[in-house]
Design an enzyme around this catalytic site. Structure first.
Site, PDB file in Angstrom:
ATOM      1  N   GLU A 305       0.826  -1.220   0.000  1.00 35.92           N
ATOM      2  CA  GLU A 305       0.000   0.000   0.000  1.00 35.92           C
ATOM      3  C   GLU A 305       0.858   1.268   0.000  1.00 35.92           C
ATOM      4  OE1 GLU A 305      -2.009  -0.341   3.740  1.00 35.92           O
ATOM      5  OE2 GLU A 305      -3.274  -2.000   3.098  1.00 35.92           O
ATOM      6  N   PRO A 306       1.674   1.489  -1.021  1.00 38.56           N
ATOM      7  CA  PRO A 306       2.516   2.683  -0.993  1.00 38.56           C
ATOM      8  C   PRO A 306       1.714   3.961  -1.242  1.00 38.56           C
ATOM      9  CG  PRO A 306       2.717   1.599  -3.110  1.00 38.56           C
ATOM     10  CD  PRO A 306       1.845   0.711  -2.257  1.00 38.56           C
ATOM     11  N   GLY A 307       2.087   5.025  -0.593  1.00 39.93           N
ATOM     12  CA  GLY A 307       1.494   6.338  -0.837  1.00 39.93           C
ATOM     13  C   GLY A 307       2.601   7.301  -1.226  1.00 39.93           C
ATOM     14  N   CYS A 373      -0.637  33.217  11.580  1.00 40.63           N
ATOM     15  CA  CYS A 373      -0.374  34.016  12.780  1.00 40.63           C
ATOM     16  C   CYS A 373       0.138  33.146  13.934  1.00 40.63           C
ATOM     17  CB  CYS A 373      -1.654  34.705  13.209  1.00 40.63           C
ATOM     18  SG  CYS A 373      -2.919  33.500  13.604  1.00 40.63           S
ATOM     19  N   GLU A 374       1.120  32.312  13.656  1.00 35.94           N
ATOM     20  CA  GLU A 374       1.671  31.479  14.721  1.00 35.94           C
ATOM     21  C   GLU A 374       3.184  31.407  14.589  1.00 35.94           C
ATOM     22  OE1 GLU A 374      -0.171  28.060  16.080  1.00 35.94           O
ATOM     23  OE2 GLU A 374      -2.136  28.507  15.222  1.00 35.94           O
ATOM     24  N   TYR A 402       1.065  14.091   1.114  1.00 37.09           N
ATOM     25  CA  TYR A 402       0.682  14.714   2.393  1.00 37.09           C
ATOM     26  C   TYR A 402       0.945  16.216   2.382  1.00 37.09           C
ATOM     27  CZ  TYR A 402       0.834   9.755   3.390  1.00 37.09           C
ATOM     28  OH  TYR A 402       0.653   8.402   3.326  1.00 37.09           O
TER      29      TYR A 402
HETATM   30  N1  LLP Z   1      -1.490   2.085   4.513  1.00 36.65           N
HETATM   31  C1  LLP Z   1      -1.996   2.575   5.657  1.00 36.65           C
HETATM   32  C2  LLP Z   1      -2.918   1.758   6.446  1.00 36.65           C
HETATM   33  C3  LLP Z   1      -1.624   3.856   6.080  1.00 36.65           C
HETATM   34  O1  LLP Z   1      -2.116   4.338   7.206  1.00 36.65           O
HETATM   35  C4  LLP Z   1      -0.727   4.614   5.293  1.00 36.65           C
HETATM   36  C5  LLP Z   1      -0.325   5.957   5.720  1.00 36.65           C
HETATM   37  C6  LLP Z   1      -0.256   4.068   4.090  1.00 36.65           C
HETATM   38  C7  LLP Z   1      -0.644   2.779   3.739  1.00 36.65           C
HETATM   39  C8  LLP Z   1       0.699   4.801   3.181  1.00 36.65           C
HETATM   40  O2  LLP Z   1       1.917   5.055   3.800  1.00 36.65           O
HETATM   41  P1  LLP Z   1       3.125   5.713   2.959  1.00 36.65           P
HETATM   42  O3  LLP Z   1       3.548   4.733   1.910  1.00 36.65           O
HETATM   43  O4  LLP Z   1       2.606   6.960   2.343  1.00 36.65           O
HETATM   44  O5  LLP Z   1       4.157   5.974   3.975  1.00 36.65           O
HETATM   45  N2  LLP Z   1       1.100  12.627   7.040  1.00 36.65           N
HETATM   46  C9  LLP Z   1       2.318  11.892   7.279  1.00 36.65           C
HETATM   47  C10 LLP Z   1       2.216  10.463   6.836  1.00 36.65           C
HETATM   48  C11 LLP Z   1       1.044   9.723   7.440  1.00 36.65           C
HETATM   49  C12 LLP Z   1       0.851   8.348   6.901  1.00 36.65           C
HETATM   50  C13 LLP Z   1      -0.478   7.816   7.275  1.00 36.65           C
HETATM   51  N3  LLP Z   1      -0.708   6.483   6.812  1.00 36.65           N
HETATM   52  C14 LLP Z   1       3.483  12.625   6.625  1.00 36.65           C
HETATM   53  O6  LLP Z   1       3.265  13.672   6.031  1.00 36.65           O
HETATM   54  O7  LLP Z   1       4.621  12.205   6.742  1.00 36.65           O
END
Ligand code: LLP
Length: 450
Positions: A305-307, A373-374, A402
């Site tokens: 599940e890459p993001g 304003c922080e 993100y």
């Molecule tokens: N699967 C699940 C269940 C997740 O909760 C996440 C991310 C992913 C996959 C994808 O993870 P990735 O490959 O993107 O690392 N806002 C934070 C990152 C929060 C990630 C939340 N979950 C940041 O900006 O670093």
């Protein structure tokens, strides 16, 4: 003396955010601007205004190909799901349509369905699923990743009342430290996610699920965190999940169809930073899975599940310099964006490389300050940057993941516009927000009108 100490401590604590620390020299200034040239970015800023998110669509698709290819080279059956939360813009999600969709909410599931994803290519993972979300997932045949016994019971009730079965997996909390920022470490024993391995809790969960005729038990999942740059935590997670797979077969006769290792692969945020590649990640975890699951008649499929890896480095946030402010203590570049549009530096102490477009002279140490304003609204700290003039454009690199998806309307600033670049083709994929959008869902009680 005390005053000096306080100043020193204060300097240390400010300098520790989003930049270098006093014991580390600042990174040298490099003018390279990610997937785009400086000229391109200046033109986009001129045409579309700032703040502006710019994405390279071709790069996103190349990264999916590379990621998938790396795993397919090591393992017989692989399925990649894009974690929509990283960037939910419909155009970006559509570019990744030949991956599956990993969703966290009703909204993300609805976006995926609207864009043509089929239920069987979708996953729903949340630690607090509402009845409405469960109903949507059941109706669309989405695989539901259960997080607790309470979650299981809620789903059972929904299935029963609709007379419909659901495909399920369980999220494991493997108690693995991924060596990342503590807010994005998700698989340690104190985190809110998943079912612990301790005392065979997870085996018990499958036992309870097996007794329920509404569930089709399909797999097991664990996502240990985000921006992970080392192989070892991933390997440990894979080994622990494989152990559960074996136990389930031996003790309960359950044969899982997939092992889902979640997302989490990091990207380099610093110039010259070496991080784990998908090839090394694939080689490591696939070796572990093959070794640990050797005796099984059929290897379960590997799901991922890459993001961030897919979209992070494709995106740049452009902003305009409003003014430069020198003080005896710190020098600031004030820009027309802030943590409302890019919250990562504030929230995770994250480092985003900054470039001053079209300039290379008068390098000086600056803090890049937002317009919120922080005091905490510092997007980059202690950076060696060319001295800009007001009206210049600055670029924050690696903002594709993100970035916009965590943006807010705090301080009533408009949300940024977004454009998608594919070779010579440039499309506006979100127009700039405006006051009407900000006020659209509000209403003023009659007696307060004038
Ligand atoms: N699967 C699940 C269940 C997740 O909760 C996440 C991310 C992913 C996959 C994808 O993870 P990735 O490959 O993107 O690392 N806002 C934070 C990152 C929060 C990630 C939340 N979950 C940041 O900006 O670093």
């Amino acid at each position: 003396m005390t005053i000096l100490l306080v100043i020193a401590l204060l300097t240390f604590s400010i300098a520790g955010t989003a930049g270098s620390t006093p014991d580390q020299p600042p990174d040298p200034y490099v003018p390279e601007t990610g997937p785009f040239t400086q000229e391109q970015l200046i033109n986009y800023a001129r045409t579309y205004g700032t703040p502006l998110y710019v994405y390279d669509g071709n790069l996103i698709q190349q990264k999916l190909k590379r990621f998938r290819g790396a795993f397919e080279a090591q393992y017989p059956s692989v399925k990649v799901f894009y974690a929509l939360k990283a960037n939910t813009n419909m155009a970006i999600v559509s570019l990744l349509r030949n991956a599956g969709a990993e969703c966290i909410s009703l909204g993300e599931m609805q976006i995926a369905v609207r864009l043509g994803f089929r239920g069987e290519d979708m996953l729903f993972t949340s630690s607090a699923k509402t009845p409405e979300e469960l109903r949507f997932a059941i109706e669309h045949g989405v695989t539901i990743n259960l997080d607790s016994f309470g979650d299981l019971e809620n789903l059972r009730k929904e299935c029963e009342s609709r007379g419909k079965r659901a495909r399920i997996s369980f999220r494991v909390n493997p108690d693995v430290d991924p060596h990342t920022h503590r807010f994005i470490a998700t698989g340690h024993r104190f985190s809110k996610f998943g079912i612990l391995l301790e005392n065979d809790e997870i085996i018990r969960a499958y036992e309870v699920a097996r007794a329920c005729r509404w569930f089709e038990i399909c797999g097991i999942q664990s996502h240990i965190g985000s921006q992970i740059t080392e192989l070892e935590p991933f390997e440990r997670n894979a080994r622990l999940l494989a152990e559960v797979v074996r136990k389930l077969r031996e003790r309960l006769g359950i044969e899982l169809r997939f092992v889902n290792l979640g997302g989490g692969l990091g990207i380099p945020y610093h110039d010259g930073q070496e991080v784990l590649t998908p090839e090394r990640l694939a080689e490591g975890v696939c070796r572990v899975l093959k070794e640990e699951l050797k005796g099984l008649p059929r290897l379960p499929a590997l799901w991922l599940e890459p993001g961030r890896y897919l979209v992070g480095d494709s995106g740049v946030l452009l902003a305009t310099v409003i003014s430069v402010k020198d003080t005896p203590y710190r020098d600031f570049i004030n820009v027309n964006t802030g943590f409302n549009h890019l919250v990562r530096p504030l929230l995770y102490d994250a480092y985003h490389r900054v470039r001053v477009l079209g300039r290379s002279a008068d390098l000086k140490l600056y803090d890049v300050a937002g317009n919120i304003c922080e005091t905490g609204d510092i997007l980059a700290c202690d950076r060696l940057l060319p001295t800009p003039a007001s009206g210049d454009i600055v670029a924050f690199l690696d903002a594709g993941a993100y970035g916009f998806s965590m943006a807010s309307s705090y301080n009533s600033f408009d949300l940024p516009a977004e454009i998608l670049v594919r070779g010579d083709k440039v499309d506006l994929i979100r127009r700039r927000g405006d006051l009407e959008e900000l006020l659209r869902s509000q209403s003023l009680p009659e007696d307060l009108r004038r």
